[in-house]
Design a protein around this motif. Sequence first.
Motif, short mmCIF file in Angstrom:
data_model
loop_
_atom_site.label_atom_id
_atom_site.label_comp_id
_atom_site.label_asym_id
_atom_site.label_seq_id
_atom_site.Cartn_x
_atom_site.Cartn_y
_atom_site.Cartn_z
N GLU A 146 0.90 -1.30 0.01
CA GLU A 146 0.11 -0.13 -0.02
C GLU A 146 0.70 1.24 0.02
OE1 GLU A 146 -3.36 0.13 -0.16
OE2 GLU A 146 -3.22 -2.01 -0.64
N VAL A 147 1.62 1.25 -0.91
CA VAL A 147 2.42 2.53 -1.01
C VAL A 147 1.80 3.38 -1.85
CG1 VAL A 147 4.88 3.15 -2.06
CG2 VAL A 147 4.69 0.91 -1.13
N VAL A 148 1.78 4.93 -1.55
CA VAL A 148 1.27 6.02 -1.84
C VAL A 148 2.65 6.62 -2.78
CG1 VAL A 148 0.47 8.36 -1.81
CG2 VAL A 148 -0.36 6.44 -0.04
N LEU A 149 2.22 6.66 -4.23
CA LEU A 149 3.21 7.37 -5.12
C LEU A 149 2.45 8.69 -5.26
CD1 LEU A 149 3.74 4.36 -7.03
CD2 LEU A 149 5.32 5.14 -5.63
N PHE A 150 3.22 9.96 -5.04
CA PHE A 150 2.88 11.19 -5.11
C PHE A 150 3.83 12.17 -5.99
CE2 PHE A 150 2.49 15.34 -3.95
CZ PHE A 150 0.86 15.66 -3.72
N TYR A 151 2.99 12.62 -7.01
CA TYR A 151 3.76 13.70 -7.85
C TYR A 151 3.36 15.29 -7.48
CZ TYR A 151 5.65 16.66 -11.48
OH TYR A 151 6.20 17.74 -11.87
N SER A 152 1.97 15.14 -7.31
CA SER A 152 1.28 16.33 -7.19
C SER A 152 -0.02 16.00 -6.59
CB SER A 152 1.11 17.17 -8.36
OG SER A 152 0.16 16.79 -9.23
N ASP A 153 -1.03 16.99 -6.39
CA ASP A 153 -2.24 16.98 -5.83
C ASP A 153 -3.12 16.28 -7.05
OD1 ASP A 153 -1.77 17.65 -3.36
OD2 ASP A 153 -2.27 19.87 -3.74
N LYS A 154 -2.62 16.32 -8.00
CA LYS A 154 -3.31 15.70 -9.23
C LYS A 154 -3.09 14.39 -9.90
CE LYS A 154 -5.62 19.75 -10.42
NZ LYS A 154 -6.05 20.29 -8.66
N PHE A 155 -1.85 14.34 -9.33
CA PHE A 155 -1.05 12.81 -9.81
C PHE A 155 -0.46 12.21 -8.93
CE2 PHE A 155 -1.64 15.88 -13.40
CZ PHE A 155 -1.74 14.97 -14.56
N PHE A 156 -1.27 11.21 -8.59
CA PHE A 156 -0.92 10.25 -7.35
C PHE A 156 -1.49 8.71 -7.73
CE2 PHE A 156 -4.18 12.61 -5.88
CZ PHE A 156 -5.23 11.67 -5.32
N GLY A 157 -1.09 7.91 -6.83
CA GLY A 157 -1.56 6.77 -6.81
C GLY A 157 -1.16 5.57 -5.58
N THR A 158 -1.84 4.52 -5.57
CA THR A 158 -1.47 3.61 -4.32
C THR A 158 -1.05 2.35 -4.86
OG1 THR A 158 -2.45 4.87 -2.66
CG2 THR A 158 -1.95 2.82 -2.39
N TYR B 270 10.87 10.15 -6.72
CA TYR B 270 12.28 9.75 -6.12
C TYR B 270 13.35 10.25 -7.17
CZ TYR B 270 9.51 7.31 -2.69
OH TYR B 270 8.52 7.20 -1.66
N ARG B 271 13.00 10.88 -8.06
CA ARG B 271 14.17 11.46 -9.16
C ARG B 271 15.09 10.15 -9.74
NH1 ARG B 271 13.30 16.82 -8.55
NH2 ARG B 271 12.66 17.69 -6.44
N VAL B 272 14.26 9.28 -10.05
CA VAL B 272 15.11 8.04 -10.51
C VAL B 272 15.05 8.35 -11.94
CG1 VAL B 272 15.17 5.66 -10.80
CG2 VAL B 272 14.56 6.97 -8.56
N ILE C 279 8.35 4.89 -20.17
CA ILE C 279 8.08 5.28 -18.80
C ILE C 279 8.44 6.70 -18.87
CG2 ILE C 279 8.84 5.29 -16.48
CD1 ILE C 279 7.06 3.19 -17.36
N VAL C 280 9.49 7.29 -19.48
CA VAL C 280 9.87 8.66 -19.77
C VAL C 280 8.84 9.49 -20.32
CG1 VAL C 280 11.41 10.36 -20.83
CG2 VAL C 280 12.43 8.11 -19.60
N ASP C 281 8.27 9.07 -21.48
CA ASP C 281 7.01 9.46 -22.06
C ASP C 281 5.86 9.57 -20.77
OD1 ASP C 281 8.41 9.63 -24.49
OD2 ASP C 281 7.39 7.87 -25.25
N ILE C 282 5.53 8.68 -20.29
CA ILE C 282 4.53 8.86 -19.30
C ILE C 282 4.89 10.05 -18.24
CG2 ILE C 282 3.23 7.74 -17.32
CD1 ILE C 282 3.51 5.24 -19.01
N MET C 283 6.25 9.92 -17.70
CA MET C 283 6.64 11.06 -16.94
C MET C 283 6.53 12.52 -17.39
SD MET C 283 10.16 9.18 -15.66
CE MET C 283 10.72 10.40 -14.69
N ASN C 284 6.65 12.76 -18.69
CA ASN C 284 6.82 13.95 -19.44
C ASN C 284 5.25 14.32 -19.39
OD1 ASN C 284 9.58 14.29 -19.42
ND2 ASN C 284 9.69 13.21 -21.80
N LYS C 285 4.45 13.41 -19.88
CA LYS C 285 2.81 13.68 -19.82
C LYS C 285 2.39 14.23 -18.65
CE LYS C 285 1.94 10.69 -23.71
NZ LYS C 285 1.52 9.40 -24.20
N ILE C 286 2.92 13.54 -17.70
CA ILE C 286 2.32 13.98 -16.24
C ILE C 286 2.65 15.40 -16.01
CG2 ILE C 286 2.65 13.50 -13.68
CD1 ILE C 286 2.76 10.58 -14.39
N ILE C 287 3.97 15.70 -16.11
CA ILE C 287 4.76 16.93 -15.75
C ILE C 287 4.04 18.08 -16.59
CG2 ILE C 287 6.58 18.44 -16.18
CD1 ILE C 287 8.35 15.94 -15.46
#
Length: 111
Positions: free
Chosen positions: A6-18, A60-62, A89-97
């Motif tokens: 049950e790890v929360v992954l958080f980028y912003s108030d709009k982009f997160f998940g467990t 985690y800036r990986v 994964i980089v493409d998804i990261m860029n879309k989220i940003i």
Amino acid sequence: FKMDTEVVLFYSDKFFGTADAISFRNGMLRIHDLKTGKVGNPDSHVEQLEIYAALFCLEYRVNPHDISIELRVYKNDEVVRHTPKPEDIVDIMNKIIELNKLLEKMEYEEG
């Protein structure tokens, strides 16, 4: 290897998940998800885990090119194992940003 649950992954108030279970050891990111519903194909849940991997890398800036990633979906008696390409994964990261910036700008202009 030990997994945290049950790890929360958080980028912003709009982009997160467990994520149901995650481990990151020795350059290997593993994300596992258990699907208990009867509807849907396990393969269709792989995209959700790719988003979790992107959120992990953002939080985690990986750099996805510097690690190995294994995603698994467990549903009924099936296990779907997926190794995403780092560039996906980089493409998804860029879309989220970009989406996050756009949403913040819209909120600022409305507020």
